[in-house]
Design an enzyme around this catalytic site. Sequence first.
Site, PDB file in Angstrom:
ATOM      1  N   GLU A 113      -6.882  -7.420  -0.062  1.00  0.00           N
ATOM      2  CA  GLU A 113      -5.472  -7.489   0.317  1.00  0.00           C
ATOM      3  C   GLU A 113      -5.349  -7.366   1.842  1.00  0.00           C
ATOM      4  OE1 GLU A 113      -3.394  -4.473  -2.214  1.00  0.00           O
ATOM      5  OE2 GLU A 113      -5.420  -4.315  -3.056  1.00  0.00           O
ATOM      6  N   ASN A 146       0.826  -1.200   0.000  1.00  0.00           N
ATOM      7  CA  ASN A 146       0.000   0.000   0.000  1.00  0.00           C
ATOM      8  C   ASN A 146       0.866   1.258   0.000  1.00  0.00           C
ATOM      9  OD1 ASN A 146      -2.498   1.569   0.241  1.00  0.00           O
ATOM     10  ND2 ASN A 146      -3.392  -0.307   1.062  1.00  0.00           N
ATOM     11  N   ARG A 147       0.322   2.365   0.467  1.00  0.00           N
ATOM     12  CA  ARG A 147       0.968   3.658   0.288  1.00  0.00           C
ATOM     13  C   ARG A 147       1.642   4.160   1.559  1.00  0.00           C
ATOM     14  NH1 ARG A 147      -3.727   3.124  -2.398  1.00  0.00           N
ATOM     15  NH2 ARG A 147      -3.744   3.641  -4.635  1.00  0.00           N
ATOM     16  N   HIS A 186       3.632  -0.004  -2.619  1.00  0.00           N
ATOM     17  CA  HIS A 186       3.928  -1.432  -2.800  1.00  0.00           C
ATOM     18  C   HIS A 186       5.424  -1.756  -2.872  1.00  0.00           C
ATOM     19  CE1 HIS A 186      -0.236  -2.167  -2.954  1.00  0.00           C
ATOM     20  NE2 HIS A 186      -0.456  -2.023  -4.252  1.00  0.00           N
ATOM     21  N   HIS A 192      -1.656  -9.517  -4.067  1.00  0.00           N
ATOM     22  CA  HIS A 192      -2.453  -8.561  -4.828  1.00  0.00           C
ATOM     23  C   HIS A 192      -3.263  -9.242  -5.940  1.00  0.00           C
ATOM     24  CE1 HIS A 192      -3.665  -4.699  -6.391  1.00  0.00           C
ATOM     25  NE2 HIS A 192      -2.835  -4.037  -5.616  1.00  0.00           N
ATOM     26  N   SER A 193      -3.861 -10.383  -5.640  1.00  0.00           N
ATOM     27  CA  SER A 193      -4.686 -11.054  -6.655  1.00  0.00           C
ATOM     28  C   SER A 193      -5.963 -10.277  -6.923  1.00  0.00           C
ATOM     29  CB  SER A 193      -5.035 -12.470  -6.201  1.00  0.00           C
ATOM     30  OG  SER A 193      -3.907 -13.315  -6.276  1.00  0.00           O
ATOM     31  N   TYR A 194      -6.341 -10.252  -8.193  1.00  0.00           N
ATOM     32  CA  TYR A 194      -7.616  -9.695  -8.636  1.00  0.00           C
ATOM     33  C   TYR A 194      -8.527 -10.870  -8.972  1.00  0.00           C
ATOM     34  CZ  TYR A 194      -5.264  -5.170  -9.677  1.00  0.00           C
ATOM     35  OH  TYR A 194      -4.569  -3.985  -9.626  1.00  0.00           O
ATOM     36  N   GLN A 227      -7.481  -4.248   2.313  1.00  0.00           N
ATOM     37  CA  GLN A 227      -7.740  -3.258   1.278  1.00  0.00           C
ATOM     38  C   GLN A 227      -8.693  -3.867   0.263  1.00  0.00           C
ATOM     39  OE1 GLN A 227      -6.299  -0.203   1.514  1.00  0.00           O
ATOM     40  NE2 GLN A 227      -6.920   0.747  -0.414  1.00  0.00           N
ATOM     41  N   ASP A 237     -11.593   1.594  -2.986  1.00  0.00           N
ATOM     42  CA  ASP A 237     -10.140   1.459  -2.835  1.00  0.00           C
ATOM     43  C   ASP A 237      -9.831   1.894  -1.414  1.00  0.00           C
ATOM     44  OD1 ASP A 237      -7.480   1.013  -3.259  1.00  0.00           O
ATOM     45  OD2 ASP A 237      -7.139   2.769  -4.527  1.00  0.00           O
TER      46      ASP A 237
END
Length: 355
Positions: free
Chosen positions: A320, A88-89, A114, A184-186, A291, A253
Amino acid sequence: MGEVILTEDTFGKVTDGKGKNRTVRRFTWQNKNKFSVQVIDYGGYITSIKVPDKDGNIKDITIGFDTVEKYLQPYNRYFGATIGRVANRIRKAKMIVEGVTYNLANNNGPHHLHGGKIGFDKVFWEACIQGTRLILSYHSADMEENYPGDLIANVIFELTKDNEFRIDYKAVTTKPCPVNFTNHSYFNLAGNGAGAQELYKHNVCINADKITEVDGGIPTGNLLPVQNTVFDLRVPKELGQIINKVPNSPGFDNNFCITKGIEQGNTFVASVYHPTSGRLMEVYSNQPGVQFYTSNFLPEDDTVMGKDGYIKKHGGFCLETQKYPDSVNNENFPNTIVYPGEQYHHSVVFKFSLK
């Protein structure tokens, strides 16, 4: 033959950070329920999860690519990647650890995202098979991406006979340093090429009574109750009814603060159900946050070809598990600093079934 088998093949070649052309190893689990998962040693990517629907039709429910070359392109948005050192940020790409200021790569506008320009998603991991467990190991050298300390990371993947895919992250470091891994799977439970039309049919439930307030995608340090807001997903809601109601955003998000019980170990984090296929995914973890991201910033046109069609906006969702974003700069957030002599441990389980 056992109830779960783990095999290995190759997935192309990649030039590593030392200029050496290396073969990418791919590992495939298969159980007797016709459930399979694939992971590669480059970036620790989950490249495929195949699950039968209620009629026995098998589809890959993760967004990604069919060649390793595509994972190297700028249009790869961490599809299935192992993320570290810090997911993340981080605000303004700056952190203070034990009184020392560290300037990190500003690879997300003015912020750090990331793990930096060459995060754990862009390195080769050393792979070891123990029975039906895959252990990926990586030595992140002191000051790599300007993070302090030599860090030894291990990611253990395992598929069970009961359609649970388990990931355990462990790490030790020689200097105090924030550590906050994730995957980070979608996902699209209708199949990875089904797109937004099917994603909107998913029913989403997240076990959280608060979210972290954000300003420009960065936490302010405040926690906001979800009650009477679009973020109250404690009772399942159809995604299509709420995705366009997120304030000041083209979708979700957001970091959700998981409501933890008194039990030790993993807590129920979230569930997602796709009624047409009958596929249900549940997430359990020992992490305090998750997330929830709905692919808001993927392209709206036919520019990125994935495994089974174009990868587009609102084509998938991410859950996440992690500690809160920018925790290193917010004292009231869960601690992410790992000290010498301590071990970081993050556990997450993705459980798949039909209903």
